[in-house]
Scaffold this motif. Structure first.
Motif, PDB file in Angstrom:
ATOM      1  N   TYR A  29      38.601  49.411  33.810  1.00  0.00           N
ATOM      2  CA  TYR A  29      38.316  49.790  35.197  1.00  0.00           C
ATOM      3  C   TYR A  29      39.390  50.766  35.673  1.00  0.00           C
ATOM      4  O   TYR A  29      40.417  50.959  34.994  1.00  0.00           O
ATOM      5  N   GLY A  30      39.148  51.386  36.833  1.00  0.00           N
ATOM      6  CA  GLY A  30      39.996  52.481  37.288  1.00  0.00           C
ATOM      7  C   GLY A  30      41.484  52.187  37.295  1.00  0.00           C
ATOM      8  O   GLY A  30      42.277  52.941  36.723  1.00  0.00           O
ATOM      9  N   TYR A  31      41.859  51.092  37.921  1.00  0.00           N
ATOM     10  CA  TYR A  31      43.288  50.779  38.024  1.00  0.00           C
ATOM     11  C   TYR A  31      43.896  50.556  36.645  1.00  0.00           C
ATOM     12  O   TYR A  31      45.032  50.956  36.372  1.00  0.00           O
ATOM     13  N   GLU A  47      47.270  59.294  41.015  1.00  0.00           N
ATOM     14  CA  GLU A  47      46.237  58.294  40.730  1.00  0.00           C
ATOM     15  C   GLU A  47      44.871  58.687  41.292  1.00  0.00           C
ATOM     16  O   GLU A  47      43.838  58.391  40.714  1.00  0.00           O
ATOM     17  N   GLY A  48      44.902  59.357  42.444  1.00  0.00           N
ATOM     18  CA  GLY A  48      43.642  59.708  43.099  1.00  0.00           C
ATOM     19  C   GLY A  48      42.810  60.719  42.333  1.00  0.00           C
ATOM     20  O   GLY A  48      41.632  60.894  42.634  1.00  0.00           O
ATOM     21  N   TYR A  51      39.906  59.064  39.602  1.00  0.00           N
ATOM     22  CA  TYR A  51      38.578  58.592  40.022  1.00  0.00           C
ATOM     23  C   TYR A  51      37.545  59.713  40.137  1.00  0.00           C
ATOM     24  O   TYR A  51      36.403  59.544  39.688  1.00  0.00           O
ATOM     25  N   TRP A  67      29.548  47.366  37.692  1.00  0.00           N
ATOM     26  CA  TRP A  67      30.412  46.530  38.529  1.00  0.00           C
ATOM     27  C   TRP A  67      30.389  45.105  37.972  1.00  0.00           C
ATOM     28  O   TRP A  67      29.327  44.571  37.681  1.00  0.00           O
ATOM     29  N   SER A  72      40.351  37.380  39.198  1.00  0.00           N
ATOM     30  CA  SER A  72      41.686  37.562  39.788  1.00  0.00           C
ATOM     31  C   SER A  72      41.746  38.712  40.781  1.00  0.00           C
ATOM     32  O   SER A  72      42.787  39.330  40.955  1.00  0.00           O
ATOM     33  N   GLY A  73      40.661  38.997  41.423  1.00  0.00           N
ATOM     34  CA  GLY A  73      40.692  40.095  42.382  1.00  0.00           C
ATOM     35  C   GLY A  73      39.289  40.491  42.793  1.00  0.00           C
ATOM     36  O   GLY A  73      38.323  39.765  42.528  1.00  0.00           O
ATOM     37  N   PRO A  74      39.182  41.663  43.429  1.00  0.00           N
ATOM     38  CA  PRO A  74      37.852  42.120  43.884  1.00  0.00           C
ATOM     39  C   PRO A  74      36.992  42.537  42.688  1.00  0.00           C
ATOM     40  O   PRO A  74      37.508  42.741  41.585  1.00  0.00           O
ATOM     41  N   PRO A  75      35.670  42.663  42.879  1.00  0.00           N
ATOM     42  CA  PRO A  75      34.809  43.167  41.792  1.00  0.00           C
ATOM     43  C   PRO A  75      35.299  44.531  41.337  1.00  0.00           C
ATOM     44  O   PRO A  75      35.768  45.334  42.145  1.00  0.00           O
ATOM     45  N   ARG A  76      35.205  44.772  40.037  1.00  0.00           N
ATOM     46  CA  ARG A  76      35.729  46.032  39.487  1.00  0.00           C
ATOM     47  C   ARG A  76      34.636  46.800  38.755  1.00  0.00           C
ATOM     48  O   ARG A  76      33.728  46.217  38.184  1.00  0.00           O
ATOM     49  N   LYS A  77      34.806  48.105  38.791  1.00  0.00           N
ATOM     50  CA  LYS A  77      33.834  48.971  38.124  1.00  0.00           C
ATOM     51  C   LYS A  77      34.378  49.298  36.734  1.00  0.00           C
ATOM     52  O   LYS A  77      35.374  50.017  36.621  1.00  0.00           O
ATOM     53  N   TYR A  79      34.258  50.921  33.005  1.00  0.00           N
ATOM     54  CA  TYR A  79      33.712  52.100  32.328  1.00  0.00           C
ATOM     55  C   TYR A  79      33.742  51.902  30.810  1.00  0.00           C
ATOM     56  O   TYR A  79      34.704  51.334  30.274  1.00  0.00           O
TER      57      TYR A  79
END
Lengths: 112, 289
Positions: A29-31, A47-48, A51, A67, A72-77, A79
């Protein structure tokens, strides 16, 4: 062009290959991608900008995204590479190796 | 999430402004992903650091909304170039603009025709009522019970609504056309211009400004003579002043009529300039805050 600018341009030029390589190793995922880039020091970039690149690669069909809920956190996208993306990665890697070899020859031969 | 919420929300709002014009689903998905990134980054940071500072650091590393928005637009343009569909985009853009103009022109034509009929009735009614002699208004032409009066009232309401809700109506027309364009065989979405797409953005807003200007012309040509005429009635009734000086302000001392000449050449450029300036100001403000 000052040193900072050309260094940024260097990194930007390789960013697409870096992202495809990271996503090619495992679905990310992105992060996660940003962290892996940062872990390699010289590949760190604003970082920006990762995306928007991901969104283009997605539109081009190089990667696919889904998604997923995370414990351990919000839903992640997440790839992952498509078949087309794998082929692109292979071609880019080949091109990169040729460029790197040529550059090493050139820089080594010039005595720099 | 407590004190960081406003900072994050403000950041995402500014980024949304930068991406204005994108398909809402595409934009929301991008914003959602960045919000997730911010959450992840905050969770990884040292909890001993004050929350506001943590948020500030995360947002700084992410980049200013302006830069992230520009990067997105840049990548999007690369994609368009990659698809080699620039010519198709121009054709679709022109089709979109022309369709919006045609729909608006149709609405305005109906509006002008209706208003014209109503005003002619009013002028005729004024003479019958002896307004020019300073008598109290009793123009039956304005009564909703007469056909012309009803049309005039309807046209006035429609005109005012058009002026106030122009952007909403335009957006509705654009959505309808975009949906229709999306049903074309290639099935590709119609990308609307966003700030940063240079000429396309300015042309898009110039079309909007033209439409807004035309609406102002129609409303101005209607409202200003009507206001002068209203004052003539009040003055005539209260202080027994003759109506001619007020009617002269409307451009026709013999009665009230629509003079589109002055309205067109004065109101249209002013309204277009105001509309374009407002669009430019919004972009500038979103990029400097």
């Amino acid at each position: 062009m000052n040193e900072q600018n050309w260094a940024i341009q260097f990194r930007k030029g390789t960013l697409e290959l870096c992202v495809l390589a990271i996503v090619g190793q495992e679905a990310s995922y992105g992060y996660d991608i940003v962290q892996k880039l940062a872990a390699h020091g010289h590949l760190a970039i604003s970082e920006g900008t990762v995306y928007p690149l991901l969104s283009r690669l997605l539109r081009e069909g190089e990667i696919e995204a889904h998604w997923h809920d995370s414990p351990s956190g919000p839903p992640r996208k997440y790839y992952g590479l498509t078949a087309q993306g794998r082929e692109t990665l292979r071609a880019m890697r080949q091109e990169w190796e040729q460029i790197a070899r040529s550059m090493n020859d050139l820089l080594g031969g010039s005595g720099v | 999430m407590t004190s960081r919420q406003p900072q994050v929300a403000a950041y995402l709002d500014r980024l949304a402004q930068e991406l204005e014009g994108l398909d809402p689903a595409e934009r929301d998905d991008f914003l959602r992903e960045l919000a997730t990134h911010i959450e992840d980054a905050l969770q990884q940071m040292d909890a001993a650091v004050p929350e506001a500072e943590r948020v500030a650091r995360v947002l700084e590393r992410l980049g200013a909304p302006r830069h992230v928005g520009r990067a997105y637009v840049y990548e999007r343009l690369l994609w368009l170039g990659w698809q080699r569909q620039s010519a198709r985009l121009v054709v679709k853009g022109l089709m979109l603009g022309a369709s919006a103009i045609l729909v608006y022109a149709g609405l305005l034509a109906v509006l002008v025709g209706t208003v014209w009929a109503g005003v002619q009735s009013i002028a005729f009614g004024m003479r019958l009522a002896g307004v020019r002699g300073g008598l109290v208004f009793n123009d039956r032409a304005l009564s909703p019970s007469t056909g012309a009066g009803l049309l005039w009232l309807a046209a006035t309401v429609a005109g005012l609504w058009l002026l106030l809700a122009e952007r909403r109506l335009l957006a509705a027309v654009q959505r309808a056309v975009a949906r229709w364009a999306d049903r074309l065989p290639d099935r590709r979405r119609l990308p609307l211009p966003v700030p940063g797409e240079g000429l396309g953005w300015w042309l898009f807003h110039a079309l909007q400004a033209l439409i807004f200007g035309l609406a102002v012309v129609v409303i101005g040509a209607l409202v200003i003579p009507m206001a002068c005429w209203g004052w003539s009635i009040v003055a005539g009734a209260v202080v027994h002043v003759r109506a001619e000086p007020f009617l002269a302000l409307s451009g026709n001392a013999d009665g009230v009529s629509l003079d589109f000449g002055w309205a067109f050449w004065t109101l249209l450029p002013l309204a277009m300039a105001a509309s374009m300036w407002w669009q430019w100001f919004r972009v500038k403000r979103s990029r400097t805050t």
